[in-house]
Design an enzyme around this catalytic site. Sequence first.
Site, PDB file in Angstrom:
ATOM      1  N   LYS A 122       0.646  -1.062   0.157  1.00 27.35           N
ATOM      2  CA  LYS A 122       0.038   0.141   0.019  1.00 27.35           C
ATOM      3  C   LYS A 122       0.943   1.301   0.079  1.00 27.35           C
ATOM      4  CE  LYS A 122      -2.027  -1.998   3.596  1.00 27.35           C
ATOM      5  NZ  LYS A 122      -2.077  -3.363   3.114  1.00 27.35           N
ATOM      6  N   VAL A 148      -6.217  -2.834  -1.551  1.00 25.24           N
ATOM      7  CA  VAL A 148      -7.376  -2.670  -0.923  1.00 25.24           C
ATOM      8  C   VAL A 148      -8.618  -3.655  -1.373  1.00 25.24           C
ATOM      9  CG1 VAL A 148      -9.223  -1.159  -0.108  1.00 25.24           C
ATOM     10  CG2 VAL A 148      -7.078  -0.339  -1.262  1.00 25.24           C
ATOM     11  N   GLY A 203      -3.106 -16.071  12.397  1.00 26.69           N
ATOM     12  CA  GLY A 203      -2.486 -15.303  11.075  1.00 26.69           C
ATOM     13  C   GLY A 203      -3.402 -14.314  10.776  1.00 26.69           C
ATOM     14  N   GLU A 206      -1.676  -8.674  11.800  1.00 22.96           N
ATOM     15  CA  GLU A 206      -0.388  -8.677  11.517  1.00 22.96           C
ATOM     16  C   GLU A 206       0.488  -9.089  12.850  1.00 22.96           C
ATOM     17  OE1 GLU A 206       1.446  -7.241   9.066  1.00 22.96           O
ATOM     18  OE2 GLU A 206      -0.572  -6.702   8.162  1.00 22.96           O
ATOM     19  N   ASP A 217      -3.481   0.806   8.951  1.00 29.43           N
ATOM     20  CA  ASP A 217      -3.720   0.129   7.654  1.00 29.43           C
ATOM     21  C   ASP A 217      -5.070   0.565   7.145  1.00 29.43           C
ATOM     22  OD1 ASP A 217      -3.299  -2.436   6.182  1.00 29.43           O
ATOM     23  OD2 ASP A 217      -5.188  -2.858   6.908  1.00 29.43           O
ATOM     24  N   LYS A 221      -5.731   2.500   3.399  1.00 30.45           N
ATOM     25  CA  LYS A 221      -6.734   1.997   2.387  1.00 30.45           C
ATOM     26  C   LYS A 221      -7.793   3.123   1.904  1.00 30.45           C
ATOM     27  CE  LYS A 221      -6.334  -2.880   3.777  1.00 30.45           C
ATOM     28  NZ  LYS A 221      -6.779  -3.893   4.371  1.00 30.45           N
TER      29      LYS A 221
HETATM   30  N1  LIG Z   1      -1.282 -11.145   4.285  1.00 35.35           N
HETATM   31  C1  LIG Z   1      -2.418 -10.875   3.596  1.00 35.35           C
HETATM   32  O1  LIG Z   1      -3.496 -11.342   3.848  1.00 35.35           O
HETATM   33  C2  LIG Z   1      -2.147  -9.454   2.818  1.00 35.35           C
HETATM   34  C3  LIG Z   1      -3.610  -9.254   2.036  1.00 35.35           C
HETATM   35  C4  LIG Z   1      -3.528  -8.072   1.320  1.00 35.35           C
HETATM   36  C5  LIG Z   1      -2.020  -7.252   1.214  1.00 35.35           C
HETATM   37  N2  LIG Z   1      -1.101  -7.769   1.717  1.00 35.35           N
HETATM   38  C6  LIG Z   1       0.082  -6.898   1.921  1.00 35.35           C
HETATM   39  O2  LIG Z   1       0.941  -7.672   0.992  1.00 35.35           O
HETATM   40  C7  LIG Z   1       2.280  -7.354   1.516  1.00 35.35           C
HETATM   41  C8  LIG Z   1       2.706  -8.429   1.804  1.00 35.35           C
HETATM   42  O3  LIG Z   1       2.366  -9.077   2.915  1.00 35.35           O
HETATM   43  P1  LIG Z   1       2.744 -10.426   3.475  1.00 35.35           P
HETATM   44  O4  LIG Z   1       1.842 -10.791   4.584  1.00 35.35           O
HETATM   45  O5  LIG Z   1       3.287 -11.510   2.768  1.00 35.35           O
HETATM   46  O6  LIG Z   1       4.200  -9.864   4.376  1.00 35.35           O
HETATM   47  P2  LIG Z   1       5.309 -10.770   4.765  1.00 35.35           P
HETATM   48  O7  LIG Z   1       5.146 -12.208   5.185  1.00 35.35           O
HETATM   49  O8  LIG Z   1       6.149 -10.156   6.006  1.00 35.35           O
HETATM   50  O9  LIG Z   1       6.429 -10.873   3.692  1.00 35.35           O
HETATM   51  C9  LIG Z   1       7.086  -9.666   3.115  1.00 35.35           C
HETATM   52  C10 LIG Z   1       8.269 -10.184   2.313  1.00 35.35           C
HETATM   53  O10 LIG Z   1       9.010  -8.837   1.747  1.00 35.35           O
HETATM   54  C11 LIG Z   1      10.139  -9.236   1.725  1.00 35.35           C
HETATM   55  N3  LIG Z   1      10.979  -7.941   1.847  1.00 35.35           N
HETATM   56  C12 LIG Z   1      11.009  -6.682   2.872  1.00 35.35           C
HETATM   57  N4  LIG Z   1      11.866  -5.913   2.300  1.00 35.35           N
HETATM   58  C13 LIG Z   1      12.301  -6.236   1.020  1.00 35.35           C
HETATM   59  C14 LIG Z   1      13.166  -5.732   0.083  1.00 35.35           C
HETATM   60  N5  LIG Z   1      13.705  -4.358   0.250  1.00 35.35           N
HETATM   61  N6  LIG Z   1      13.116  -6.439  -1.288  1.00 35.35           N
HETATM   62  C15 LIG Z   1      12.695  -7.526  -1.296  1.00 35.35           C
HETATM   63  N7  LIG Z   1      12.040  -8.177  -0.491  1.00 35.35           N
HETATM   64  C16 LIG Z   1      11.749  -7.371   0.840  1.00 35.35           C
HETATM   65  C17 LIG Z   1      10.384  -9.945   3.086  1.00 35.35           C
HETATM   66  O11 LIG Z   1      11.917 -10.677   2.990  1.00 35.35           O
HETATM   67  P3  LIG Z   1      12.259 -11.528   4.233  1.00 35.35           P
HETATM   68  O12 LIG Z   1      11.602 -12.879   3.859  1.00 35.35           O
HETATM   69  O13 LIG Z   1      13.815 -11.505   3.879  1.00 35.35           O
HETATM   70  O14 LIG Z   1      11.869 -10.882   5.400  1.00 35.35           O
HETATM   71  C18 LIG Z   1       9.274 -10.849   2.708  1.00 35.35           C
HETATM   72  O15 LIG Z   1       9.627 -11.979   2.186  1.00 35.35           O
HETATM   73  C19 LIG Z   1       2.135  -6.266   2.544  1.00 35.35           C
HETATM   74  O16 LIG Z   1       2.232  -5.146   1.861  1.00 35.35           O
HETATM   75  C20 LIG Z   1       0.774  -6.456   2.971  1.00 35.35           C
HETATM   76  O17 LIG Z   1       0.224  -5.255   3.578  1.00 35.35           O
HETATM   77  C21 LIG Z   1      -1.250  -8.864   2.743  1.00 35.35           C
END
Ligand SMILES: NC(=O)c1ccc[n+]([C@@H]2O[C@H](COP(=O)([O-])OP(=O)(O)OC[C@H]3O[C@@H](n4cnc5c(N)ncnc54)[C@H](OP(=O)(O)O)[C@@H]3O)[C@@H](O)[C@H]2O)c1
Length: 354
Positions: A122, A148, A203, A206, A217, A221
């Site tokens: 976002k 979103v 899960g 966050e 958050d 949005k």
């Molecule tokens: N989870 C959901 O249901 C959901 C739904 C909608 C949107 N989102 C959005 O999707 C995004 C990811 O969410 P997530 O739940 O997958 O988060 P997550 O599990 O914390 O994963 C984040 C990933 O980003 C990587 N990362 C951080 N900085 C980086 C960089 N500079 N270069 C390359 N990779 C980098 C991290 O690397 P490491 O593995 O090395 O830490 C990790 O692999 C967020 O913006 C979140 O708000 C999530």
Amino acid sequence: MSALLDIPLTVVRPAVAVALLGTGVVGGAFLDRWSRLSGLGLLGELRLVHVANSRHEVGHAAGLDPGGVRDELPAGRAPMLGEVGVGLPEGSVVVDATASDDVARWHPLWLEAGLRVVTANKAGVGGDLARYRAIDAHRAHYGDSATVGAGLPLLRSLRSLRAGGDRVHAIAGVLSGSLAWLLDAYDGSTPFSELVRQARRRGLTEPDPRQDLSGADVLRKLLILARAAGRDITTADVVVTPLAPAALATAPLAGLDAALSALDEPLRRALAAAAADGRRLRFVARLDADGGARVGLEALAPDDPLAGGGGCDNRVSVWSDRYADSPLVIQGPGAGAEVTAAALIDDILRVGGG
Ligand SMILES: NC(=O)c1ccc[n+]([C@@H]2O[C@H](COP(=O)([O-])OP(=O)(O)OC[C@H]3O[C@@H](n4cnc5c(N)ncnc54)[C@H](OP(=O)(O)O)[C@@H]3O)[C@@H](O)[C@H]2O)c1
């Protein structure tokens, strides 16, 4: 057959290269879905050429195996964010599945260089106004439907209303899947803090649930929805009333579990007041017709469109010239890795033309 050359004419479409940043919950689901769809031959000319997290990156112009790339990563190079676009041909797609502001800072630069960007992060269109405007100048090459509502047709509906000459007057929405789940489950029989612990274990929040409870958050949005509706607002324009009391907001992470009980009394009182009027608690984001914008806990009448649904559903009402009396209502699962990964791949197919 070509009459002139007398040879079969075939349309040769170059492969579209795709780079994935982030291999966490969403990035992992993305790789799983990519494997499945490419096995079914549904990804056309798309080719996954680069995968990185914050520690490692691997790349191969001929294509990476989406099923095995996570095992290859630990042996990969240290990532060089500034190099991601280098060597990718014009028209390639960078997918941002991180929550990193450093990565989002690159979105306008990659677009300027002729790349496409698809994002669940976002911090691009929900970031500062200058970054948003630099991105919006390349709207056709930017996919943000995962930011979103995890791909629910929210942003695309707002944009197509505007493209058809409609003017959006107001928006109200339940935009946080985790807060929707918590408030839907809260009937007073279990302390709110205990529900937060359960949601955290499952899960749904966050890792630090204060990111959800602070309203930060939802604020991002709301900025993204408002901007898609043609209102270029910033965080300073939005009044945010966090669900977390100050004692919780300032507690050290190590003492967070115990500090969660600071939520119990304010939520118990809010629930009792709402129930006395036959109302339901929801955490709502509003963009009002008079230009005001706010985020916070509300007690809604049971027939309010935002009071219905269940689980982690997002619900958004939109009032416009066309929907002046009765709002357009969009509802559905607005959180979760699978729907988010699906939204990312849909956007790649749209902006990358794979
Ligand atoms: N989870 C959901 O249901 C959901 C739904 C909608 C949107 N989102 C959005 O999707 C995004 C990811 O969410 P997530 O739940 O997958 O988060 P997550 O599990 O914390 O994963 C984040 C990933 O980003 C990587 N990362 C951080 N900085 C980086 C960089 N500079 N270069 C390359 N990779 C980098 C991290 O690397 P490491 O593995 O090395 O830490 C990790 O692999 C967020 O913006 C979140 O708000 C999530």
